[in-house]
Design a protein around this motif. Structure first.
Motif, PDB file in Angstrom:
ATOM      1  N   ASP A  27       0.852  -1.111   0.076  1.00  0.00           N
ATOM      2  CA  ASP A  27       0.098  -0.026   0.173  1.00  0.00           C
ATOM      3  C   ASP A  27       0.825   1.345   0.112  1.00  0.00           C
ATOM      4  OD1 ASP A  27       0.786  -0.654   2.435  1.00  0.00           O
ATOM      5  OD2 ASP A  27      -0.570   0.658   3.395  1.00  0.00           O
ATOM      6  N   LEU A  28       2.094   1.187   0.155  1.00  0.00           N
ATOM      7  CA  LEU A  28       3.010   2.364   0.120  1.00  0.00           C
ATOM      8  C   LEU A  28       3.710   2.365  -1.527  1.00  0.00           C
ATOM      9  CD1 LEU A  28       4.196   3.888   2.598  1.00  0.00           C
ATOM     10  CD2 LEU A  28       6.045   2.602   2.467  1.00  0.00           C
ATOM     11  N   PHE A  29       3.754   3.830  -1.476  1.00  0.00           N
ATOM     12  CA  PHE A  29       4.330   4.123  -2.949  1.00  0.00           C
ATOM     13  C   PHE A  29       5.236   5.598  -2.598  1.00  0.00           C
ATOM     14  CE2 PHE A  29       1.495   7.274  -4.377  1.00  0.00           C
ATOM     15  CZ  PHE A  29       0.203   6.904  -3.732  1.00  0.00           C
ATOM     16  N   ALA A  30       6.371   5.734  -3.199  1.00  0.00           N
ATOM     17  CA  ALA A  30       7.186   6.864  -3.424  1.00  0.00           C
ATOM     18  C   ALA A  30       6.773   7.648  -4.527  1.00  0.00           C
ATOM     19  CB  ALA A  30       8.415   6.512  -3.329  1.00  0.00           C
ATOM     20  N   MET A  51      11.732  25.712 -18.152  1.00  0.00           N
ATOM     21  CA  MET A  51      11.741  27.337 -18.381  1.00  0.00           C
ATOM     22  C   MET A  51      11.243  27.753 -16.869  1.00  0.00           C
ATOM     23  SD  MET A  51      12.702  27.541 -21.253  1.00  0.00           S
ATOM     24  CE  MET A  51      12.581  29.287 -21.726  1.00  0.00           C
ATOM     25  N   LYS A  52      10.740  26.996 -16.110  1.00  0.00           N
ATOM     26  CA  LYS A  52      10.264  27.359 -14.984  1.00  0.00           C
ATOM     27  C   LYS A  52      10.840  26.539 -13.630  1.00  0.00           C
ATOM     28  CE  LYS A  52       5.842  28.373 -16.743  1.00  0.00           C
ATOM     29  NZ  LYS A  52       4.699  27.914 -16.465  1.00  0.00           N
ATOM     30  N   PRO A  53      12.085  26.741 -13.475  1.00  0.00           N
ATOM     31  CA  PRO A  53      12.576  25.917 -12.436  1.00  0.00           C
ATOM     32  C   PRO A  53      12.143  26.189 -11.044  1.00  0.00           C
ATOM     33  CG  PRO A  53      14.213  27.334 -13.363  1.00  0.00           C
ATOM     34  CD  PRO A  53      13.029  27.733 -14.205  1.00  0.00           C
ATOM     35  N   LEU A  54      12.106  25.187 -10.117  1.00  0.00           N
ATOM     36  CA  LEU A  54      11.652  25.187  -8.919  1.00  0.00           C
ATOM     37  C   LEU A  54      13.139  25.085  -8.138  1.00  0.00           C
ATOM     38  CD1 LEU A  54       8.379  23.367  -9.370  1.00  0.00           C
ATOM     39  CD2 LEU A  54       8.708  25.531  -8.678  1.00  0.00           C
ATOM     40  N   GLN A  55      12.980  25.674  -6.924  1.00  0.00           N
ATOM     41  CA  GLN A  55      13.993  25.515  -5.937  1.00  0.00           C
ATOM     42  C   GLN A  55      14.199  24.231  -5.102  1.00  0.00           C
ATOM     43  OE1 GLN A  55      16.626  27.359  -5.307  1.00  0.00           O
ATOM     44  NE2 GLN A  55      16.137  28.409  -7.279  1.00  0.00           N
ATOM     45  N   ALA A  56      13.140  23.855  -4.919  1.00  0.00           N
ATOM     46  CA  ALA A  56      13.215  22.469  -3.805  1.00  0.00           C
ATOM     47  C   ALA A  56      12.540  21.481  -4.597  1.00  0.00           C
ATOM     48  CB  ALA A  56      12.845  22.864  -2.338  1.00  0.00           C
ATOM     49  N   GLY A  57      12.797  20.221  -3.784  1.00  0.00           N
ATOM     50  CA  GLY A  57      12.054  19.069  -4.497  1.00  0.00           C
ATOM     51  C   GLY A  57      11.476  18.277  -3.307  1.00  0.00           C
ATOM     52  N   ALA A  58      10.994  17.115  -3.484  1.00  0.00           N
ATOM     53  CA  ALA A  58      10.895  16.287  -2.446  1.00  0.00           C
ATOM     54  C   ALA A  58      10.509  14.734  -2.936  1.00  0.00           C
ATOM     55  CB  ALA A  58       9.516  16.795  -1.460  1.00  0.00           C
ATOM     56  N   VAL A  59      10.912  14.046  -1.969  1.00  0.00           N
ATOM     57  CA  VAL A  59      10.038  12.771  -2.186  1.00  0.00           C
ATOM     58  C   VAL A  59       9.054  12.394  -1.123  1.00  0.00           C
ATOM     59  CG1 VAL A  59      10.826  10.291  -2.369  1.00  0.00           C
ATOM     60  CG2 VAL A  59      12.397  11.789  -2.945  1.00  0.00           C
ATOM     61  N   CYS A  60       7.765  11.900  -1.495  1.00  0.00           N
ATOM     62  CA  CYS A  60       7.043  11.907  -0.439  1.00  0.00           C
ATOM     63  C   CYS A  60       6.494  10.202  -0.761  1.00  0.00           C
ATOM     64  CB  CYS A  60       5.665  12.446  -0.754  1.00  0.00           C
ATOM     65  SG  CYS A  60       6.123  14.278  -0.359  1.00  0.00           S
ATOM     66  N   LEU A  61       6.264   9.551   0.514  1.00  0.00           N
ATOM     67  CA  LEU A  61       5.694   8.031   0.620  1.00  0.00           C
ATOM     68  C   LEU A  61       4.343   8.191   1.346  1.00  0.00           C
ATOM     69  CD1 LEU A  61       8.898   7.550   0.438  1.00  0.00           C
ATOM     70  CD2 LEU A  61       8.490   5.708   1.885  1.00  0.00           C
ATOM     71  N   PHE A  62       3.490   8.007   0.145  1.00  0.00           N
ATOM     72  CA  PHE A  62       2.109   7.684   0.540  1.00  0.00           C
ATOM     73  C   PHE A  62       1.797   6.515   0.897  1.00  0.00           C
ATOM     74  CE2 PHE A  62       2.481  11.641  -1.995  1.00  0.00           C
ATOM     75  CZ  PHE A  62       1.436  12.715  -1.251  1.00  0.00           C
ATOM     76  N   ASP A 115       3.027   9.978   4.401  1.00  0.00           N
ATOM     77  CA  ASP A 115       3.744   8.990   5.666  1.00  0.00           C
ATOM     78  C   ASP A 115       5.284   9.645   5.839  1.00  0.00           C
ATOM     79  OD1 ASP A 115       1.421   7.902   6.542  1.00  0.00           O
ATOM     80  OD2 ASP A 115       2.548   5.745   6.552  1.00  0.00           O
ATOM     81  N   TYR A 116       5.946   9.748   4.978  1.00  0.00           N
ATOM     82  CA  TYR A 116       7.373  10.176   5.060  1.00  0.00           C
ATOM     83  C   TYR A 116       7.373  11.226   3.945  1.00  0.00           C
ATOM     84  CZ  TYR A 116       7.815   5.855   7.390  1.00  0.00           C
ATOM     85  OH  TYR A 116       7.796   4.906   8.336  1.00  0.00           O
ATOM     86  N   ILE A 117       8.084  12.544   4.250  1.00  0.00           N
ATOM     87  CA  ILE A 117       8.469  13.416   3.478  1.00  0.00           C
ATOM     88  C   ILE A 117       9.791  13.859   3.711  1.00  0.00           C
ATOM     89  CG2 ILE A 117       7.898  15.805   2.954  1.00  0.00           C
ATOM     90  CD1 ILE A 117       5.470  15.498   4.858  1.00  0.00           C
TER      91      ILE A 117
END
Lengths: 105, 741
Positions: free
Chosen positions: B375-378, B387-398, B407-409
């Motif tokens: 039931d868990l996925f990343a 053209m529109k770069p973003l500063q940050a990123g994330a991996v989330c585990l739902f 669940d995890y960020i």
């Protein structure tokens, strides 16, 4: 134990003989203890069949290194009750059948 | 005595004889001397035989004829030479001073006077005692014999003693006899005319008592007394060194037991050590350190927080279950009933939507189901619109159990482009970043910092990391993974104790000739890798898709050549996926609107599907060998089942609104009939596959014993047999004849 002891295992499943030096009781400082233990190992290996000579060698070396008067007992079976100067006692086993007691008094 | 003739030769012969004698003596003892020449005085005469034999007489005389007769001596007093008396004929050979005195000698007389004895009376008294002798000797001048016999036998001491004893007697006698004898004595003396004696006698007569001779052995030593230093006692006492008692008994069994015990303890220690190492390896280096550092109260509060957090999580899930009750039921039980009436077509039922507030502007760049928890996925949040770069990123585990919040960020400082979860350690998540670095997160330990991070200066890709994949563990248990990036390099990263060790496996070059630069340097064109897929069966083999549209089949054993090159697409390859049932078959999709199915070692694709828009992702279904799903940029999901329809998808469904959103990724749940689809608004949609999309194989009547796996393989093989071109192509006979040409 912290030291890397030489281990000798006979492959016999029942009887495993350990010959590494095993300190049973000691209140010496760590360095002294290690040094004394190495001395004991050297002496007992040199005079493997003559406990008296081994004891003499240990005693003389100990006297020389840490100041007299040291007393040494090397044997396979004995009992003792001693008074010793604190932080000058080493009671250890070696070779699987030898007990060595070193103290200063 | 007979007269002797002394010749001049006597001394010479003597010398010769002497040497001869000594020679004989040394003959046997000192042989070495023989070799020496005898030393002779220079003036020695050389005598012939005859001369040597000549007898020389010797004469002895009573007078010393060699005596010098006129010896003189210089006298300083007189200033002249004076003759000294001749030594005479006497030669003294032995001389000893005795203690005996002659009675008549001056000294004896003196002595006697000192003792108070009149020498004359002494003489007479002695005569009276030794009458016979005295009579004989009286006529001779002195009373010598009377004293001599006494002294002869005795030692000096004895002599003196007897003398003293005698003196006492004589003294007593003397006193008695004195008065009558005084006169004749005086007369005698006068007669003799010795004045010296006279003088000495007087005191003796006066004193009466004889004076004792001093005993030279009886003396008293004079000594001086000096001051004695005063004695003072001083004491000091030290504390005795601390003592202790110790006792033990040494017996062989005691020694044996001690060794056994110690050995067992050692074994236990080793076991624990190994376990600890194992744990450390699992938790991977860094996370354990902050744990250790945080001590005491902080740790306690952390523990309390952790427990509270646990409670809150349970509560949150319960609320979610209440809120999304109908969805949960649909997810579990609802199957589209209309499927029964539709042939060969299915539908997708949207379930939950997963979003995270902070990443709503991000694009879902990759998604992966956890291999351990179904039931868990990343989900990776990055961006694809450069053209529109973003500063940050994330991996989330739902998790499907909690659609409202991940669940995890794990927040990163750059956009996350790809993710992979380790099959054996489901908490080890590796991600590739937009800036070219790779990170390994241990979500089990901490989500605040990565367990490993490639060095952002020296140890990274020089392009977007498009895909990361965990590789099988190394023989010594070290984790490692591959990464491909736009710089054309494929790196292998090994997780060491506290760092990432990197090895470049291959640098992809295009087959074109090197382009010459303005200064003559030749540059080989680099192929920008965009995706990679490890072969599920062969650990060395992997496929790399590039932005040029090629697919390279490579091996980790070769770093310069490709095993095979497929000129697959004309636009960047977005995804390659191996079929789960037949690993020779793989599928690829590209931005050139096409999905192609390939067979190993075959240049031409087996199937080509054109879906009319950029295909972002394609995946084989885990449950069927002929089903795959793809998403296109216009927001549609295509599901194909080749067994049902080889030309058209059996389901096409728009998931998001066409104008606003683009769908980027798709992923099948390995267990449940569920798809997740990610879009560029940071939203992940869950879709349930309708029964028509997941038709299982029915075993033929004759082969009931076959399991699903074999059936799926057979199904695929049958299908492939239809489309494979024969090895040798025989053209069909041209029935129309040559009229047309």
């Amino acid at each position: 134990m912290a030291e890397g002891e030489p281990k000798e295992k006979t492959e016999d499943t029942k009887k495993v003989v350990h010959t590494y030096p095993l300190i049973r009781h000691s209140d010496m400082p760590e360095e002294t203890k290690i040094e004394s233990m190495e001395l004991v190992v050297t002496a007992c290996e040199k005079h493997s069949s003559n406990n008296e000579a081994a004891a003499r060698m240990i005693k003389e070396e100990m006297d020389k290194k840490f100041g007299p008067p040291f007393h040494v007992v090397v044997g396979e079976g004995f009992g003792f009750e001693i008074s010793y100067e604190c932080s000058n006692l080493l009671y250890m086993f070696f070779g699987g059948n030898l007990a060595i007691c070193i103290w200063k008094c | 005595m007979p007269p002797a003739n002394v010749t001049k030769k006597s001394s010479a012969t003597k010398a010769v004889r002497k040497t001869a004698k000594s020679q004989a003596e040394t003959d046997d003892i000192e042989e070495w001397k023989r070799a020496k020449q005898l030393l002779k005085p220079k003036d020695q005469l050389e005598l012939n035989e005859l001369e040597l034999k000549e007898t020389i007489g010797k004469q002895l005389v009573s007078t010393n004829n060699r005596l010098p007769d006129s010896l003189i001596e210089f006298s300083y007093a007189q200033g002249t030479f004076i003759p000294i008396p001749s030594p005479g004929n006497v030669v003294v050979s032995f001389e000893q001073q005795g203690t005996l005195l002659h009675k008549d000698s001056e000294e004896a007389r003196q002595q006697m006077l000192e003792m108070g004895i009149d020498p004359l009376t002494y003489q007479t008294s002695v005569e009276t005692i030794y009458e016979p002798e005295a009579e004989a000797e009286v006529p001779s001048e002195t009373a010598e014999p009377s004293v001599a016999p006494e002294g002869e036998g005795d030692t000096t001491e004895g002599g003196t003693q007897t003398e003293e004893g005698k003196e006492e007697e004589e003294g007593a006698e003397g006193t008695a006899e004195k008065p009558p004898e005084e006169k004749p004595e005086e007369e005698d003396e006068e007669g003799e005319g010795e004045t010296v004696i006279k003088a000495t006698v007087k005191p003796a007569a006066k004193g009466g008592r004889p004076r004792k001779l001093t005993n030279q052995f009886n003396f008293c030593e004079r000594a001086a007394l000096t001051y004695n230093n005063p004695v003072r006692s001083q004491e000091t006492q030290t504390i005795p060194p601390p003592m202790a008692n110790f006792s033990a008994n040494v017996l062989q069994w005691v020694i044996y037991d001690a060794y056994q015990e110690d050995f067992a303890a050692q074994q236990l220690e080793k076991e624990l050590e190994r376990e600890r190492k194992e744990k450390e390896k699992m938790s991977i280096g860094k996370p354990s350190q902050p744990k250790k550092a945080a001590m005491g109260r902080a740790q306690l509060s952390e523990a309390v927080q952790g427990r509270v957090l646990e409670c809150w999580r349970v509560l949150e899930r319960m609320i979610n279950q209440n809120t999304f009750n109908d969805i949960a039921k649909d997810y579990r039980y609802w199957d589209d009933p209309s499927d029964e009436y539709r042939d060969e077509e299915g539908t997708l039922l949207p379930l939950w939507k997963f979003t995270y507030d902070k990443t709503k502007k991000h694009t879902v760049t990759d998604m992966e189901w956890n291999p351990f928890y179904y039931d868990l996925f990343a989900v990776c949040f990055g961006f694809l619109d450069y053209m529109k770069p973003l500063q940050a990123g994330a991996v989330c585990l739902f998790t499907l159990k909690n659609p409202s919040f991940p669940d995890y960020i794990c927040v990163t400082d750059s956009g996350v482009m790809c993710v992979d979860t380790h099959a054996k350690y489901p908490y080890m998540v590796v991600i590739g970043l937009y800036d070219g670095s790779v990170e390994v997160w241990n979500v089990h330990a901490t989500c605040t910092m990565p367990a490993y991070r490639s060095n952002s200066v020296t140890n990274k890709h020089r392009g977007i990391v498009w895909e990361v994949k965990w590789a099988p563990d190394l023989p010594d248990g070290e984790l490692n993974f591959f990464s491909v990036a736009a710089d054309g390099k494929i790196n292998n990263w090994v997780l060491m104790q506290n760092e990432l060790a990197v090895t470049t496996i291959i640098t992809l070059f295009l087959d074109k000739d090197p382009a010459s630069g303005p200064d003559g340097t030749l540059l080989r064109a680099i192929a920008c890798a965009s995706c990679v897929k490890l072969h599920p069966d062969k650990p060395l083999v992997y496929l790399v898709g590039t932005e040029e549209g090629h697919i390279y089949k490579c091996s980790t054993a070769y770093s310069s050549t490709y095993l095979m090159t497929y000129y697959a697409h004309t636009m960047p390859v977005c995804r390659i996926d191996f079929n789960r049932y037949n690993t020779d078959i793989f599928i690829s999709c590209s931005a050139d609107w096409r999905i192609k199915i390939w067979e190993d070692e075959r240049q031409e694709p087996l199937f080509v599907f054109d879906v009319g828009d950029r295909v972002g992702d394609v995946k084989w279904a885990p449950y069927s060998s002929t089903v795959f799903a793809a998403v296109t940029a216009e927001g549609r999901v295509y599901v194909f089942d080749l067994n049902v329809n080889k030309y058209k998808p059996i389901c096409v469904q728009a998931i998001v609104s066409r104008r606003k959103n683009k769908v980027t990724r798709i992923s099948f749940n390995p267990k449940l009939p569920i798809l997740i689809v990610g879009d560029d608004k940071g939203c992940v949609t869950t879709l349930k596959l309708s029964p028509n999309l997941r038709i299982m194989c029915k075993a033929p009547k004759k082969q009931q014993h076959l399991d699903q796996w074999t059936l799926q393989c057979m199904k695929l093989d049958k299908l492939l047999a239809l489309v494979r071109e024969p090895v040798t192509l025989t053209l069909p006979e041209d029935t129309a004849g040559s009229e047309d040409s």
